[in-house]
Write an enzyme that holds these catalytic residues in place. Sequence first.
Site, PDB file in Angstrom:
ATOM      1  N   LYS A  47       0.958  -1.094  -0.038  1.00 55.89           N
ATOM      2  CA  LYS A  47       0.129   0.162  -0.062  1.00 55.89           C
ATOM      3  C   LYS A  47       0.948   1.243   0.135  1.00 55.89           C
ATOM      4  O   LYS A  47       1.572   1.504   1.056  1.00 55.89           O
ATOM      5  CB  LYS A  47      -0.864   0.121   1.220  1.00 55.89           C
ATOM      6  CG  LYS A  47      -2.032   1.271   1.244  1.00 55.89           C
ATOM      7  CD  LYS A  47      -2.510   1.417   2.321  1.00 55.89           C
ATOM      8  CE  LYS A  47      -1.982   2.622   3.141  1.00 55.89           C
ATOM      9  NZ  LYS A  47      -2.164   3.930   2.266  1.00 55.89           N
ATOM     10  N   GLU A  65       9.900   1.072  10.501  1.00 53.02           N
ATOM     11  CA  GLU A  65      10.827   2.239  10.467  1.00 53.02           C
ATOM     12  C   GLU A  65      10.002   3.517  10.557  1.00 53.02           C
ATOM     13  O   GLU A  65       9.226   3.927   9.970  1.00 53.02           O
ATOM     14  CB  GLU A  65      11.546   2.119   8.873  1.00 53.02           C
ATOM     15  CG  GLU A  65      12.838   2.668   8.673  1.00 53.02           C
ATOM     16  CD  GLU A  65      12.843   4.061   8.325  1.00 53.02           C
ATOM     17  OE1 GLU A  65      12.838   4.924   9.297  1.00 53.02           O
ATOM     18  OE2 GLU A  65      12.587   4.540   7.273  1.00 53.02           O
ATOM     19  N   CYS A  97      12.882  10.971   7.670  1.00 53.35           N
ATOM     20  CA  CYS A  97      12.880  10.319   8.835  1.00 53.35           C
ATOM     21  C   CYS A  97      14.340  10.556   9.603  1.00 53.35           C
ATOM     22  O   CYS A  97      14.312  10.673  10.799  1.00 53.35           O
ATOM     23  CB  CYS A  97      12.424   9.037   8.894  1.00 53.35           C
ATOM     24  SG  CYS A  97      12.999   7.965   7.518  1.00 53.35           S
ATOM     25  N   GLU A 102       9.130  15.288  16.410  1.00 57.51           N
ATOM     26  CA  GLU A 102       9.471  15.216  15.160  1.00 57.51           C
ATOM     27  C   GLU A 102       8.513  16.171  14.378  1.00 57.51           C
ATOM     28  O   GLU A 102       7.353  16.045  14.325  1.00 57.51           O
ATOM     29  CB  GLU A 102       9.175  13.766  14.268  1.00 57.51           C
ATOM     30  CG  GLU A 102       9.591  13.616  12.980  1.00 57.51           C
ATOM     31  CD  GLU A 102       9.420  12.321  12.541  1.00 57.51           C
ATOM     32  OE1 GLU A 102       8.382  11.779  12.469  1.00 57.51           O
ATOM     33  OE2 GLU A 102      10.395  11.903  11.928  1.00 57.51           O
TER      34      GLU A 102
HETATM   35  P1  NAD Z   1       1.382   7.872   8.681  1.00 58.84           P
HETATM   36  O1  NAD Z   1       2.339   7.250   9.618  1.00 58.84           O
HETATM   37  O2  NAD Z   1      -0.035   7.980   9.190  1.00 58.84           O
HETATM   38  O3  NAD Z   1       1.031   7.301   7.237  1.00 58.84           O
HETATM   39  C1  NAD Z   1       2.030   6.341   6.688  1.00 58.84           C
HETATM   40  C2  NAD Z   1       1.581   5.154   5.980  1.00 58.84           C
HETATM   41  O4  NAD Z   1       0.634   4.444   7.077  1.00 58.84           O
HETATM   42  C3  NAD Z   1       0.370   5.619   4.941  1.00 58.84           C
HETATM   43  O5  NAD Z   1       0.633   4.777   3.830  1.00 58.84           O
HETATM   44  C4  NAD Z   1      -1.019   5.733   5.640  1.00 58.84           C
HETATM   45  O6  NAD Z   1      -1.785   5.522   4.778  1.00 58.84           O
HETATM   46  C5  NAD Z   1      -0.817   4.210   6.649  1.00 58.84           C
HETATM   47  N1  NAD Z   1      -1.542   4.368   7.539  1.00 58.84           N
HETATM   48  C6  NAD Z   1      -2.107   5.406   8.329  1.00 58.84           C
HETATM   49  N2  NAD Z   1      -3.075   4.851   9.357  1.00 58.84           N
HETATM   50  C7  NAD Z   1      -2.901   3.403   9.410  1.00 58.84           C
HETATM   51  C8  NAD Z   1      -3.443   2.689  10.210  1.00 58.84           C
HETATM   52  N3  NAD Z   1      -4.293   2.467  11.071  1.00 58.84           N
HETATM   53  N4  NAD Z   1      -2.850   1.092   9.713  1.00 58.84           N
HETATM   54  C9  NAD Z   1      -2.183   1.009   8.824  1.00 58.84           C
HETATM   55  N5  NAD Z   1      -1.616   1.902   7.921  1.00 58.84           N
HETATM   56  C10 NAD Z   1      -2.036   3.244   8.178  1.00 58.84           C
HETATM   57  O7  NAD Z   1       2.055   9.176   8.653  1.00 58.84           O
HETATM   58  P2  NAD Z   1       1.410  10.667   8.065  1.00 58.84           P
HETATM   59  O8  NAD Z   1      -0.187  10.885   8.867  1.00 58.84           O
HETATM   60  O9  NAD Z   1       1.331  10.517   6.306  1.00 58.84           O
HETATM   61  O10 NAD Z   1       2.161  11.715   8.509  1.00 58.84           O
HETATM   62  C11 NAD Z   1       2.343  12.158   9.779  1.00 58.84           C
HETATM   63  C12 NAD Z   1       3.783  12.291  10.231  1.00 58.84           C
HETATM   64  O11 NAD Z   1       4.477  11.103  10.415  1.00 58.84           O
HETATM   65  C13 NAD Z   1       4.580  13.229   9.649  1.00 58.84           C
HETATM   66  O12 NAD Z   1       4.464  14.427   9.895  1.00 58.84           O
HETATM   67  C14 NAD Z   1       6.040  12.701  10.042  1.00 58.84           C
HETATM   68  O13 NAD Z   1       6.189  13.016  11.334  1.00 58.84           O
HETATM   69  C15 NAD Z   1       5.745  11.144  10.186  1.00 58.84           C
HETATM   70  N6  NAD Z   1       6.260  10.427   9.030  1.00 58.84           N
HETATM   71  C16 NAD Z   1       7.540   9.715   9.272  1.00 58.84           C
HETATM   72  C17 NAD Z   1       7.709   9.162   8.105  1.00 58.84           C
HETATM   73  C18 NAD Z   1       9.091   8.234   8.145  1.00 58.84           C
HETATM   74  O14 NAD Z   1       9.842   8.198   7.120  1.00 58.84           O
HETATM   75  N7  NAD Z   1       9.573   7.849   9.291  1.00 58.84           N
HETATM   76  C19 NAD Z   1       7.246   9.102   6.874  1.00 58.84           C
HETATM   77  C20 NAD Z   1       6.234   9.757   6.788  1.00 58.84           C
HETATM   78  C21 NAD Z   1       5.546  10.373   7.887  1.00 58.84           C
END
Ligand code: NAD
Length: 495
Positions: free
Chosen positions: A190, A265, A299, A396
């Site tokens: 996904k 990660e 990250c 973060e």
């Molecule tokens: P998120 O963790 O919500 O999203 C990452 C992925 O997880 C997306 O594909 C999303 O659809 C999916 N996801 C969301 N809810 C889920 C659930 N309940 N079960 C399974 N999958 C789910 O991140 P975000 O809301 O897009 O971003 C928020 C914050 O997260 C950012 O501001 C940043 O601080 C952090 N972030 C970190 C990384 C990293 O590489 N470590 C990457 C993106 C965002």
Amino acid sequence: MSFHDRIGAPALDFLKRQHGLLIDGKSVAGSGKRTEIIDPGNGDVIATAAGGTAADVHLAVAAARRAFEGDWAKVKPIQRARMMFRYADLVEANGDELAQLECINTGKPLAFCRNVDIPNVAEMLRYMAGWATKIAGQSPNLSLPGDWVAYTLREPVGVVGQILPWNFPLNLFSWKVAPALASGCTIVLKPAEQTPLTALRMAELALEAGIPAGVLNVVTGYGDPVGAAISQHPDIDKISFTGSTATGKRIVQAATGNLKRVTLELGGKSPVIVFPDADLDAAALGVSRAIFFHAGQVCAAGSRLFAHEKIHDELVEKVATIARGMKVGYGFDEGMDLGPVISQQQLDRVTGYIAAGINEGATVHVGGSRIGEQGYYVQPTILTGTKPGMSVVDEEIFGPVLSTQTFRDEDVDAIAARANATQYGLSASVWTNDLRIAHKMARRIKSGAVGVNVHSAGDPTLPYGGYKQSGWGRERGFEAIEAYTEVKAITLNLN
Ligand code: NAD
């Protein structure tokens, strides 16, 4: 701010297509609502993507299971490797199209997508292809009485769920898919709801490379329902997730149903520690890259600067000079250093943190504001006078915002303790020419990676992942192969 005069026909045609989910080698309409895909450089809708549901995930898992137990299981390691080498060649052959799609969907400058992401993705596929023929068990000597033969098998873990974030859609696709393919797993992937385009195109190229239908399935859509359904699914053996720590914790809970293997990660708040003997020009460049690269949406971003008080002001001014000279703008425009952040929501989050930092007593040394009214651009920002307890230091931000602190003495234990005073532990860098300080700091810092006179070196051989709440397990390197395999012990009683 338009890409139309710079985009090639293949990428333009791809954008115009009515994309479905990719299940069992075929494009299928999702059963949920379609989502609009936005160009973060100007806020325009550039495409739509299918909205997957739990029922679609179920279909994808069934296809992945059939492939795992059928066609894919019969493919020899050398054939898997050849397919992956072909896949890497196809990534390069279609590099312009992939880079343009990545640029328009993430806002990252085109030259970076074309000259860094594409070669990195191809090399990750080749590196992991090399492992396909080298995955092996061992033959331990037992100390039990009598005669025994024992050996271990390293077998693919099975059907894996992979959930990606929006910051590096193409690169992280390769970090997850390449070791899973090399290990003989099948995949339900996904992409983030904001950035599905390159994952869909990459899945088509996998088929073109000869990877059988059903081995790599892509279900686009939101975290809930698609990510949640993947995390809970009883027939998925392992999940690999990159994203926020909060979502990582939800995934761990969802995975308990069948105790699927989990690698995570997650976020970071990585320290960059500059000692007074460091080459200050090199350190300033390193500090600026560590925090401003990809508008801080990394990250491993070096978001907390610790500089010795003797050099803090000079160093900060050098970093500020680099920041003032950075060209922030539309990814398709020539010569851009930074693009926008991914969305209005992320823009609000980043500017909200800057405002909170100022309220809490920080000083804006450079930047501090949104740029323009259209698209989601933020000035590279340095906040000085920050300390633990402020949200800009503890949390973060995922934007181009550096907070600085000073240290007085050179007691490595005390400095390391301050650097380690975070829930995260993904990355760190130490800037010094003193080998004793470098090695002592490298041992004391609690994070999955420490750079000396570099922040975050990217290479397929280097394991990548976090201590503490930055995650579980490692990606890249042989550690990634270990994460996609199970070890079985076989014992023959010869007595
Ligand atoms: P998120 O963790 O919500 O999203 C990452 C992925 O997880 C997306 O594909 C999303 O659809 C999916 N996801 C969301 N809810 C889920 C659930 N309940 N079960 C399974 N999958 C789910 O991140 P975000 O809301 O897009 O971003 C928020 C914050 O997260 C950012 O501001 C940043 O601080 C952090 N972030 C970190 C990384 C990293 O590489 N470590 C990457 C993106 C965002």
